[in-house]
Design a protein around this motif. Structure first.
Motif, short mmCIF file in Angstrom:
data_model
loop_
_atom_site.label_atom_id
_atom_site.label_comp_id
_atom_site.label_asym_id
_atom_site.label_seq_id
_atom_site.Cartn_x
_atom_site.Cartn_y
_atom_site.Cartn_z
N ARG A 69 -6.28 6.37 1.92
CA ARG A 69 -5.99 7.31 3.61
C ARG A 69 -6.71 8.75 3.38
O ARG A 69 -6.55 8.70 1.84
CB ARG A 69 -4.55 7.88 3.14
N GLY A 134 -3.74 9.35 8.32
CA GLY A 134 -3.14 7.78 7.83
C GLY A 134 -4.95 7.68 7.11
O GLY A 134 -5.28 7.72 6.04
N TRP A 135 -4.63 6.21 7.36
CA TRP A 135 -5.52 5.12 6.53
C TRP A 135 -7.13 5.76 6.80
O TRP A 135 -6.79 6.06 8.11
CB TRP A 135 -5.30 3.46 6.70
N SER A 138 -9.09 2.42 8.78
CA SER A 138 -8.46 2.08 9.88
C SER A 138 -9.44 1.86 11.67
O SER A 138 -9.99 3.03 11.70
CB SER A 138 -7.50 2.87 10.64
N GLU A 143 -2.89 4.84 11.85
CA GLU A 143 -2.30 4.51 10.70
C GLU A 143 -2.27 2.94 10.85
O GLU A 143 -1.30 2.44 9.70
CB GLU A 143 -0.16 4.79 11.14
N PRO A 145 -3.79 0.27 9.19
CA PRO A 145 -4.69 -0.30 7.71
C PRO A 145 -5.71 -1.80 8.06
O PRO A 145 -4.82 -2.17 9.06
CB PRO A 145 -3.65 -0.54 6.70
#
Length: 240
Positions: A69, A134-135, A138, A143, A145
């Protein structure tokens, strides 16, 4: 009637195919190919390119890569924290701790490694019109992934298109091989990779012809430095 002892015998383990190391120049080819604009849409697949770069620099497993992340990164300390992994399972994937009991770890990056992450951040912001969060890996910088199985498939397909054979694990071997080739002691390499020294030496550090030449040069230079004058040994003498 006597029994046949062969019935209780355990068959020998299947011989493993001989592995060849993936050369850094081939890793570069894969990254360049992945980040090249696609003909049909023009969008760059820089997420895949970044995954390959991160795998080669850190030696992280595929699930660990997908589990990174943005808040795991510390730009000032030049570190990235590996805390979790995505595990492929029937019907999808789930989050879990890293593979080994001490798999949670901090991996140090060099200045160039951190610069790649910052360039990736800027590119994703430009492509998605928002700051990534987030990831890390990505596709839409949110968010959502990248899946571990999807990453493996894309890497295998990319490699095949370049006439190479590579999996996500190939870059883990690249990382271990180059660590030791650069002079990093095996114990430090094992701690960074979260493997035993025996496994690092037996399964991950792979030799290549160029490293054999470099090794010979280094050993000979050290022998001379320590007092063994190789150039002066066994001088040629004409027969009387």
């Amino acid at each position: 009637m006597s029994s046949n002892p062969a019935i209780a015998a355990t068959p020998p383990p299947r011989a493993q195919a001989k592995r060849s190391p993936l050369a850094p120049v081939d890793v570069a080819r894969m990254i360049m190919k992945a980040s090249a604009p696609r003909a049909e849409g023009g969008r760059e697949d820089i997420v895949l390119a970044m995954a390959i770069a991160m795998a080669s620099m850190t030696g992280a497993r595929r699930g660990e890569l997908c589990g990174l992340r943005w808040d795991d990164i510390d730009p000032e300390a030049c570190t990235i924290r590996i805390e979790r992994q995505w595990v492929a399972a029937r019907g999808g994937q789930h989050l879990a701790d890293p593979k080994t009991s001490d798999g949670k770890r901090t991996v140090w990056l060099g200045v160039e490694g951190m610069a790649i992450i910052e360039r990736f951040r800027g590119l994703m912001a430009a492509l998605t019109d928002h700051e990534p969060f987030g990831w890390l890996l990505s596709p839409d910088a949110t968010e959502g992934p990248m899946g571990a199985k999807s990453l493996a498939w894309h890497i295998a397909t990319l490699a095949e298109g370049l006439g190479l054979k590579a999996t996500t694990h190939s870059f883990r071997r690249v990382a271990a091989t180059e660590l030791v080739a650069a002079g990093v002691d095996v114990d430090t390499a094992a701690r960074r990779m979260r493997h035993t020294k025996e496994v690092i030496c037996g399964s991950y550090v792979l030799g290549a012809a160029d490293r054999q030449v470099a090794a010979a040069t280094m050993v000979e230079a050290r022998l001379i430095e320590q007092g063994l004058p190789l150039a002066e040994l066994l001088p040629y003498r004409k027969a009387e």
